[in-house]
Design an enzyme around this catalytic site. Structure first.
Site, PDB file in Angstrom:
ATOM      1  N   LYS A  89      84.465  94.364 -53.866  1.00 57.04           N
ATOM      2  CA  LYS A  89      84.628  95.625 -52.999  1.00 57.04           C
ATOM      3  C   LYS A  89      83.708  95.332 -51.877  1.00 57.04           C
ATOM      4  CE  LYS A  89      87.489  98.516 -55.351  1.00 57.04           C
ATOM      5  NZ  LYS A  89      88.537  99.136 -54.710  1.00 57.04           N
ATOM      6  N   ASP A 137      85.084 104.281 -59.065  1.00 52.44           N
ATOM      7  CA  ASP A 137      84.911 104.026 -60.866  1.00 52.44           C
ATOM      8  C   ASP A 137      83.583 103.255 -60.882  1.00 52.44           C
ATOM      9  OD1 ASP A 137      87.227 105.609 -62.122  1.00 52.44           O
ATOM     10  OD2 ASP A 137      88.321 104.442 -60.820  1.00 52.44           O
TER      11      ASP A 137
END
Length: 409
Positions: A89, A137
């Site tokens: 990410k 998340d």
């Protein structure tokens, strides 16, 4: 009916699998669907490659695991330490955040601003009123918080109810303000979107696109494409026949499909999408033939994949470019984590978090069912690439699931 194409897996790991009835063989079309071009990808590689913490992440060959699974080869792109963080990410979130803040400063200052100066915090005073906002998340939010800290912005991160205390604390330790929502990821997304719409100086950095929010998700996907450029160079002519791609909102999967069609054309592998059975928005969309929102609490240990809706940008690419889909129970993810941590026959040990092991977990489930193995072409000639998309981002959870099992053995 679409349901008739679904194969219920009958091996050790329960789940479902299905081939894509709408796959498009046109590589040129697939290369252009995800909102970034090959030139955008090359420019992103040049920029990110100049950042101080940039290193090409390892590509591990796993002949022992390949032999056990009856495959010709198995390789793992290991994203457990990317740009000093513990997840792929970082490529998308940090690249998108830097790009957006550079655009903001261009309107405020008369002097050119470089990525390096921005990431070294040289414009903290000019950014004192700026907050980067997102829902997460865990891994995306941590990358946004890290970018904000380095640039001198604030970070406000919205998390759903299922995020573990360890991941919440990691966000706070990175300097973020954390807002926990009593709901699922998609409700946290709505809260972050509302924040960015009403609060001056708030800038939403999300990797999930909606019809009215596409620019920043496209930047995230462009950042992810750097990974594809790396492993194509690492593999050389020894290209995979299959690639396992995890999907939450689908950004990584779509970025890999488009990137590899840009780079390889019709030599691109067969892409197999992997999801938790309790958060299967891509599988459900494939069954229905259009983007579909799934219900329920989306509870899964594969927290990074706990999404009710597929990204508006990602779905057309996945719909046209995926070879097939598989949804799995959590026990397959744990088995994959343990296999990577305690490898077979001299394979290197790899630290994979719950989401990180999901691609391999999907492969384990398919290979353990003879019908699925034949349907997906996973025989002794298959060369499969998986991505370990995160390391042990929740060390306590990793210890419980993996290390404790080893200590008891």
């Amino acid at each position: 009916m679409a349901e008739e194409r679904i194969l219920q897996l009958a091996g050790q790991f329960k789940g479902s699998a299905m081939l894509n009835a709408r796959i498009d063989a046109n590589s040129s079309r697939l290369a252009d669907l995800s909102g970034f071009t090959a030139d955008d990808s090359r420019k992103a590689k040049a920029r990110i490659g100049g950042w101080p913490q940039y290193q090409v992440t390892p590509l591990h060959r796993l002949p022992g695991a390949a032999a056990r699974l009856g495959l010709g080869a198995l390789v793992c792109k290991d994203e457990s330490r990317r740009l000093g963080l513990a997840s792929f990410k970082a490529l998308g979130a940090v690249f998108a955040a830097v790009s957006e803040v550079l655009d903001l400063l261009a309107g405020r200052l008369d002097t050119p601003v470089s990525d390096l100066d921005l990431l070294q915090g040289k414009y903290r005073e000019a950014l004192a009123d700026v907050s980067l906002v997102c829902a997460t998340d865990g891994n995306h939010g941590f990358s946004v918080a890290s970018a904000a800290r380095r640039m001198g912005c604030h970070a406000r991160i919205y998390i759903p109810a299922g995020v573990s205390p360890g991941r919440e604390q990691a966000l706070r330790d990175e300097g973020a303000e954390v807002v926990r929502i009593d709901g699922i990821y998609d409700e946290a997304y709505e809260a972050a979107e509302q924040d960015a719409n009403v609060n001056p100086g708030a800038m939403m950095i999300s990797d999930s696109a909606t019809p009215h929010y596409t620019k920043i998700p496209a930047l995230c996907m462009t950042g992810y494409s750097v990974m594809a450029q790396e492993f194509v160079a690492q593999l050389g002519d020894d290209l995979p026949t299959h690639m396992m791609l995890t999907a939450g909102c689908g950004g990584l999967a779509a970025a890999m499909i488009s990137s590899l069609h840009q780079l390889l054309g019709n030599r691109a592998p067969k892409f197999i999408i992997v999801e938790p059975i309790k958060a299967d928005c891509v599988f459900a969309s494939a069954v229905e033939g259009n983007s579909t929102v799934v219900g329920g609490d989306l509870e899964t240990i594969m927290g990074g994949l706990s999404c009710a809706a597929v990204s508006h940008l990602a779905w057309p690419t996945i719909d046209s470019g995926a070879f097939g889909f598989v949804r799995i129970e959590d026990d397959a993810a744990v088995a994959a984590m343990r296999l990577l941590a305690k490898p077979l026959d001299g394979d290197p040990a790899i630290t994979a978090g719950e989401t990180g092991g999901a691609g391999l977990a999907g492969l384990l489930a398919l290979c353990d069912d003879p019908k699925a193995r034949q349907l997906f072409g996973l025989d002794h000639t298959a060369k499969v690439l998986v991505i370990n998309c995160e390391g042990a981002t929740d060390p306590e959870q990793y210890r419980k699931l993996v290390l404790a099992e080893h200590e008891e053995a």
